[in-house]
Scaffold this active site. Structure first.
Site, mmCIF file in Angstrom:
data_model
loop_
_atom_site.group_PDB
_atom_site.id
_atom_site.type_symbol
_atom_site.label_atom_id
_atom_site.label_comp_id
_atom_site.label_asym_id
_atom_site.label_seq_id
_atom_site.Cartn_x
_atom_site.Cartn_y
_atom_site.Cartn_z
ATOM 1 N N LEU A 73 0.863 -1.171 0.000
ATOM 2 C CA LEU A 73 0.000 0.000 0.000
ATOM 3 C C LEU A 73 0.902 1.224 0.000
ATOM 4 O O LEU A 73 1.985 1.210 0.601
ATOM 5 C CB LEU A 73 -0.892 0.033 1.245
ATOM 6 N N ASP A 74 0.471 2.300 -0.653
ATOM 7 C CA ASP A 74 1.214 3.556 -0.588
ATOM 8 C C ASP A 74 1.420 3.959 0.869
ATOM 9 O O ASP A 74 0.592 3.658 1.729
ATOM 10 C CB ASP A 74 0.445 4.681 -1.280
ATOM 11 N N MET A 75 2.505 4.671 1.105
ATOM 12 C CA MET A 75 2.783 5.147 2.464
ATOM 13 C C MET A 75 1.585 5.906 3.041
ATOM 14 O O MET A 75 1.233 5.739 4.214
ATOM 15 C CB MET A 75 4.016 6.056 2.467
ATOM 16 N N THR A 77 -1.563 5.607 2.318
ATOM 17 C CA THR A 77 -2.793 4.819 2.356
ATOM 18 C C THR A 77 -2.800 3.920 3.583
ATOM 19 O O THR A 77 -1.769 3.374 3.972
ATOM 20 C CB THR A 77 -2.913 3.954 1.086
ATOM 21 N N ARG A 176 -5.378 6.807 -7.008
ATOM 22 C CA ARG A 176 -5.174 8.251 -6.856
ATOM 23 C C ARG A 176 -5.155 8.946 -8.218
ATOM 24 O O ARG A 176 -5.793 9.998 -8.414
ATOM 25 C CB ARG A 176 -3.882 8.509 -6.086
#
Length: 230
Positions: A73-75, A77, A176
């Site tokens: 997961l993105d930082m 998120t 995003r």
């Protein structure tokens, strides 16, 4: 559906890495896999610089040394993240992701009200090299990317919507970029939202709410839920 062609004049500003402390909540663990609820602000895997060594993987491996990342997961998120236990389970779960046999659903708060209220976004994505780590829509060189979205609730007071998002591909920043591209950036997005919507939330309002897969040993169906903390 109109697609934004907005280009970024300035490269993204460096983000100070200040992850939340403590062990991320473990929602499920057995001898094959671990399901973790990642907080926003914590990297999934170590970054390149020494100050980015602290991450979800290293914290979980302190308790479960055989834990291995199979997706990220993105930082910014938060939400459910799956880890394998050992090389063989990593192989099996990686194949499940490659074959799109793992179901994932996210909740986001976005600017405006998407029209139509349910739809598909099929816009190819690639790295925006002058503005890394940003990604961008590129119809010629981009990789095929597919997201489903559905309106969950609209809030006219501040003209925002809660939407469910289902990624059918796993490109970097896919949700995003796709939401920004159709004119509905996610609130709190430091990379893709306009200044007003970037400042509208203290964090990126994107959370991995559900995860479903067949157990890599038994084949039994597993389903996990995590309510969004916003």
């Amino acid at each position: 559906m109109a697609v934004s062609t907005r280009q970024f004049a300035e490269p993204p500003q460096p983000i100070v890495y200040s992850p939340p402390p403590g062990m991320p909540p473990v929602r499920y663990v057995d001898d094959a896999l671990i399901v973790v609820d990642k907080p926003a602000g914590l990297l999934s895997v170590p970054g390149r610089s020494p100050e980015h060594a602290d991450c979800l993987a290293s914290r979980i491996q302190a308790a479960f040394p055989d834990a291995r990342i199979v997706h990220r997961l993105d930082m910014a998120t938060s939400g459910l993240l799956l880890m394998a236990r050992g090389a063989e389970m990593e192989r099996r779960l990686s194949i499940a992701f490659q074959k799109r046999q793992v179901d994932k659903e996210y909740l986001a708060v976005v600017a405006g009200r998407p029209q139509p209220e349910r739809g598909e976004i099929r816009l190819p994505l690639m790295t925006d090299w002058p503005n890394r780590p940003r990604q961008k829509v590129d119809r010629e060189a981009g990789k095929a990317s597919f997201t489903e979205y559905a309106l969950a609730a609209y809030h006219p007071a501040d003209d925002t919507s809660r939407v469910t998002l289902i990624p059918h591909t796993g490109r970097s920043h896919q949700l995003r970029v796709h939401m920004q591209a159709i004119g509905h950036p996610i609130l709190g997005d430091e990379l893709y939202a306009d200044p007003a919507h970037r400042m509208a939330a203290a964090r990126l309002l994107l959370h991995a709410t559900s995860l479903g897969l067949a157990h890599p040993r038994t084949g039994l169906r597993l389903s996990f839920e995590s309510p969004a903390p916003f």
